[in-house]
Design a protein around this motif. Structure first.
Motif, PDB file in Angstrom:
ATOM      1  N   VAL A 135     -46.664  -7.498 -25.608  1.00 44.04           N
ATOM      2  CA  VAL A 135     -45.943  -8.473 -24.802  1.00 44.04           C
ATOM      3  C   VAL A 135     -46.428  -9.893 -25.126  1.00 44.04           C
ATOM      4  CG1 VAL A 135     -45.566  -9.261 -22.423  1.00 44.04           C
ATOM      5  CG2 VAL A 135     -45.547  -6.814 -22.954  1.00 44.04           C
ATOM      6  N   GLU A 136     -45.483 -10.817 -25.221  1.00 44.68           N
ATOM      7  CA  GLU A 136     -45.821 -12.227 -25.414  1.00 44.68           C
ATOM      8  C   GLU A 136     -46.239 -12.830 -24.079  1.00 44.68           C
ATOM      9  OE1 GLU A 136     -45.976 -13.881 -28.293  1.00 44.68           O
ATOM     10  OE2 GLU A 136     -45.458 -12.022 -29.327  1.00 44.68           O
ATOM     11  N   VAL A 137     -47.320 -13.591 -24.099  1.00 45.31           N
ATOM     12  CA  VAL A 137     -47.863 -14.208 -22.893  1.00 45.31           C
ATOM     13  C   VAL A 137     -47.671 -15.718 -22.973  1.00 45.31           C
ATOM     14  CG1 VAL A 137     -49.991 -14.631 -21.601  1.00 45.31           C
ATOM     15  CG2 VAL A 137     -49.526 -12.352 -22.522  1.00 45.31           C
ATOM     16  N   ALA A 138     -47.092 -16.296 -21.907  1.00 41.02           N
ATOM     17  CA  ALA A 138     -46.849 -17.743 -21.875  1.00 41.02           C
ATOM     18  C   ALA A 138     -48.097 -18.511 -21.438  1.00 41.02           C
ATOM     19  CB  ALA A 138     -45.690 -18.055 -20.932  1.00 41.02           C
ATOM     20  N   GLY A 139     -48.936 -17.881 -20.625  1.00 42.36           N
ATOM     21  CA  GLY A 139     -50.139 -18.550 -20.152  1.00 42.36           C
ATOM     22  C   GLY A 139     -51.045 -17.601 -19.399  1.00 42.36           C
ATOM     23  N   VAL A 140     -52.334 -17.960 -19.316  1.00 39.17           N
ATOM     24  CA  VAL A 140     -53.322 -17.154 -18.608  1.00 39.17           C
ATOM     25  C   VAL A 140     -54.127 -18.081 -17.699  1.00 39.17           C
ATOM     26  CG1 VAL A 140     -55.222 -15.506 -18.816  1.00 39.17           C
ATOM     27  CG2 VAL A 140     -53.539 -15.681 -20.664  1.00 39.17           C
ATOM     28  N   GLU A 141     -54.263 -17.673 -16.429  1.00 40.14           N
ATOM     29  CA  GLU A 141     -55.073 -18.437 -15.483  1.00 40.14           C
ATOM     30  C   GLU A 141     -56.164 -17.528 -14.929  1.00 40.14           C
ATOM     31  OE1 GLU A 141     -52.727 -20.226 -12.445  1.00 40.14           O
ATOM     32  OE2 GLU A 141     -51.599 -21.479 -13.841  1.00 40.14           O
ATOM     33  N   ALA A 142     -57.329 -18.116 -14.668  1.00 43.58           N
ATOM     34  CA  ALA A 142     -58.467 -17.355 -14.157  1.00 43.58           C
ATOM     35  C   ALA A 142     -58.978 -17.959 -12.863  1.00 43.58           C
ATOM     36  CB  ALA A 142     -59.585 -17.324 -15.192  1.00 43.58           C
TER      37      ALA A 142
ATOM     38  N   ASP B 179     -43.701 -14.275 -21.094  1.00 43.34           N
ATOM     39  CA  ASP B 179     -42.590 -15.099 -21.572  1.00 43.34           C
ATOM     40  C   ASP B 179     -41.301 -14.761 -20.842  1.00 43.34           C
ATOM     41  OD1 ASP B 179     -44.046 -16.612 -23.298  1.00 43.34           O
ATOM     42  OD2 ASP B 179     -43.319 -15.666 -25.130  1.00 43.34           O
ATOM     43  N   GLU B 180     -41.123 -13.491 -20.521  1.00 48.80           N
ATOM     44  CA  GLU B 180     -39.967 -13.014 -19.776  1.00 48.80           C
ATOM     45  C   GLU B 180     -40.343 -11.692 -19.120  1.00 48.80           C
ATOM     46  OE1 GLU B 180     -36.916 -12.677 -22.685  1.00 48.80           O
ATOM     47  OE2 GLU B 180     -37.781 -10.890 -23.595  1.00 48.80           O
ATOM     48  N   PRO B 181     -39.627 -11.275 -18.067  1.00 49.83           N
ATOM     49  CA  PRO B 181     -39.949  -9.984 -17.443  1.00 49.83           C
ATOM     50  C   PRO B 181     -39.937  -8.863 -18.479  1.00 49.83           C
ATOM     51  CG  PRO B 181     -38.397 -11.205 -16.091  1.00 49.83           C
ATOM     52  CD  PRO B 181     -38.517 -11.957 -17.393  1.00 49.83           C
ATOM     53  N   ALA B 182     -40.917  -7.980 -18.381  1.00 49.43           N
ATOM     54  CA  ALA B 182     -41.049  -6.908 -19.372  1.00 49.43           C
ATOM     55  C   ALA B 182     -41.466  -5.615 -18.680  1.00 49.43           C
ATOM     56  CB  ALA B 182     -42.087  -7.293 -20.421  1.00 49.43           C
TER      57      ALA B 182
ATOM     58  N   HIS C 255     -52.109  -5.768 -10.825  1.00 47.12           N
ATOM     59  CA  HIS C 255     -51.105  -6.124  -9.828  1.00 47.12           C
ATOM     60  C   HIS C 255     -49.849  -6.601 -10.549  1.00 47.12           C
ATOM     61  CE1 HIS C 255     -53.999  -6.134  -6.398  1.00 47.12           C
ATOM     62  NE2 HIS C 255     -54.856  -6.410  -7.375  1.00 47.12           N
ATOM     63  N   PHE C 256     -48.699  -6.096 -10.095  1.00 44.31           N
ATOM     64  CA  PHE C 256     -47.398  -6.423 -10.671  1.00 44.31           C
ATOM     65  C   PHE C 256     -46.595  -7.237  -9.654  1.00 44.31           C
ATOM     66  CE2 PHE C 256     -49.124  -2.508 -12.258  1.00 44.31           C
ATOM     67  CZ  PHE C 256     -48.980  -2.605 -13.626  1.00 44.31           C
ATOM     68  N   ASP C 257     -45.401  -7.715 -10.047  1.00 42.95           N
ATOM     69  CA  ASP C 257     -44.561  -8.471  -9.120  1.00 42.95           C
ATOM     70  C   ASP C 257     -44.233  -7.651  -7.880  1.00 42.95           C
ATOM     71  OD1 ASP C 257     -44.546 -10.587 -10.878  1.00 42.95           O
ATOM     72  OD2 ASP C 257     -42.501 -10.244 -11.607  1.00 42.95           O
ATOM     73  N   GLU C 258     -44.060  -6.343  -8.063  1.00 40.71           N
ATOM     74  CA  GLU C 258     -43.710  -5.462  -6.948  1.00 40.71           C
ATOM     75  C   GLU C 258     -44.489  -4.157  -7.062  1.00 40.71           C
ATOM     76  OE1 GLU C 258     -39.504  -4.862  -7.084  1.00 40.71           O
ATOM     77  OE2 GLU C 258     -39.039  -6.924  -6.514  1.00 40.71           O
ATOM     78  N   GLY C 259     -44.617  -3.491  -5.939  1.00 41.50           N
ATOM     79  CA  GLY C 259     -45.256  -2.181  -5.930  1.00 41.50           C
ATOM     80  C   GLY C 259     -46.763  -2.252  -5.750  1.00 41.50           C
TER      81      GLY C 259
ATOM     82  N   ASP D 171     -47.760   5.689 -15.189  1.00 42.34           N
ATOM     83  CA  ASP D 171     -46.912   6.862 -14.978  1.00 42.34           C
ATOM     84  C   ASP D 171     -45.465   6.565 -15.350  1.00 42.34           C
ATOM     85  OD1 ASP D 171     -49.038   8.391 -14.139  1.00 42.34           O
ATOM     86  OD2 ASP D 171     -48.704   7.993 -12.011  1.00 42.34           O
ATOM     87  N   GLU D 172     -45.018   5.350 -15.056  1.00 39.78           N
ATOM     88  CA  GLU D 172     -43.717   4.878 -15.521  1.00 39.78           C
ATOM     89  C   GLU D 172     -43.804   3.371 -15.681  1.00 39.78           C
ATOM     90  OE1 GLU D 172     -40.816   4.281 -11.808  1.00 39.78           O
ATOM     91  OE2 GLU D 172     -41.388   6.378 -12.108  1.00 39.78           O
ATOM     92  N   ALA D 173     -43.000   2.832 -16.581  1.00 40.57           N
ATOM     93  CA  ALA D 173     -43.060   1.394 -16.867  1.00 40.57           C
ATOM     94  C   ALA D 173     -42.766   0.586 -15.611  1.00 40.57           C
ATOM     95  CB  ALA D 173     -42.068   1.043 -17.973  1.00 40.57           C
ATOM     96  N   ARG D 174     -43.481  -0.528 -15.462  1.00 30.90           N
ATOM     97  CA  ARG D 174     -43.312  -1.416 -14.309  1.00 30.90           C
ATOM     98  C   ARG D 174     -42.850  -2.774 -14.822  1.00 30.90           C
ATOM     99  NH1 ARG D 174     -47.191   0.318 -10.219  1.00 30.90           N
ATOM    100  NH2 ARG D 174     -46.641  -1.542  -9.017  1.00 30.90           N
ATOM    101  N   THR D 175     -41.597  -3.142 -14.509  1.00 32.87           N
ATOM    102  CA  THR D 175     -41.063  -4.424 -14.968  1.00 32.87           C
ATOM    103  C   THR D 175     -41.621  -5.545 -14.109  1.00 32.87           C
ATOM    104  OG1 THR D 175     -39.059  -3.399 -15.816  1.00 32.87           O
ATOM    105  CG2 THR D 175     -38.970  -5.767 -15.383  1.00 32.87           C
ATOM    106  N   THR D 176     -42.170  -6.567 -14.767  1.00 30.68           N
ATOM    107  CA  THR D 176     -42.811  -7.667 -14.053  1.00 30.68           C
ATOM    108  C   THR D 176     -42.772  -8.931 -14.911  1.00 30.68           C
ATOM    109  OG1 THR D 176     -44.819  -8.208 -12.788  1.00 30.68           O
ATOM    110  CG2 THR D 176     -45.155  -7.218 -14.958  1.00 30.68           C
ATOM    111  N   SER D 177     -42.856 -10.083 -14.265  1.00 28.55           N
ATOM    112  CA  SER D 177     -42.923 -11.359 -14.987  1.00 28.55           C
ATOM    113  C   SER D 177     -44.334 -11.934 -14.956  1.00 28.55           C
ATOM    114  CB  SER D 177     -41.934 -12.367 -14.396  1.00 28.55           C
ATOM    115  OG  SER D 177     -42.228 -12.587 -13.021  1.00 28.55           O
TER     116      SER D 177
END
Length: 194
Positions: free
Chosen positions: A38-45, A92-95, A130-134, A156-162
């Motif tokens: 996955v392409e990453v637009a930015g990382v914050e710590a 970069d986009e939800p994946a 942690h994902f956008d949901e779930g 267990d199954e792919a989790r779509t997140t931004s």
């Protein structure tokens, strides 16, 4: 589920076993696809250690974006055991995230004196993703100082997140009794149908 055949880390192709259940052979399904990084637009710590000097007198920084540069000589570091600290990845986009890998320590070998930092620093033993949901997902890691390649887990199954946040749960003390924790690399893999 996805299975990754290999990953280039530190200039070496590391073979990775398939993890989780299900068919790992794309030929078994006409709609299966290979996982992609996955392409990453930015990382914050939530924390960052101040710069230091290596044995050659060169300044070494410990920036959060170093965890996604594919370089075993760079890392993100913080003072302390890391418990509760976070890294947040803006994609970069939800994946559809399918597999996640971590090099849970400081894998650098000092080029001047061949000092091996990996066993000396803290190494992570568990994180939560942690994902956008779930609900968050736990990722247990082996702190063995001989294991320097990314340690992968398959969802267990792919989790779509931004956005994707890695929360540190625990780490193991290094041999030098240093209180610094480090993460050399985080690998994020997505797959629609694996």
């Amino acid at each position: 589920m996805c299975a990754i055949a290999g990953f280039v880390f530190g200039g070496v192709l590391a073979s990775l076993p398939a993890s989780g259940g299900g068919s790992a052979d794309p030929s078994q399904s006409p709609t299966a696809t290979e996982p992609v990084m996955v392409e990453v637009a930015g990382v914050e710590a939530s924390c960052q250690r101040e710069p230091a000097q290596d044995h050659a007198g060169e300044t070494v920084e410990y920036l959060p974006e170093f965890v996604h540069d594919g370089d075993s000589q760079t890392a993100w570091q913080c003072r302390g055991d890391g418990a509760g600290e976070t890294l947040t990845f803006a994609l970069d986009e939800p994946a559809p995230i399918a597999e996640l890998g971590i090099v849970p320590g400081y894998a650098k070998v000092d080029p001047t004196e061949d000092t091996d930092w990996y066993p000396r620093y803290r190494r992570l033993t568990e994180v939560r993703w942690h994902f956008d949901e779930g609900d968050p997902v736990s990722h247990v890691l082996d702190p063995d100082p001989e294991l320097r390649e990314p340690q992968f887990m398959t969802l267990d199954e792919a989790r779509t997140t931004s956005t994707l946040t890695m929360e540190i749960v625990s780490s193991e003390l290094g041999t030098d009794d240093w209180r610094n924790m480090a993460v050399t690399e985080v690998v994020i893999m997505a797959c629609d149908r694996c």
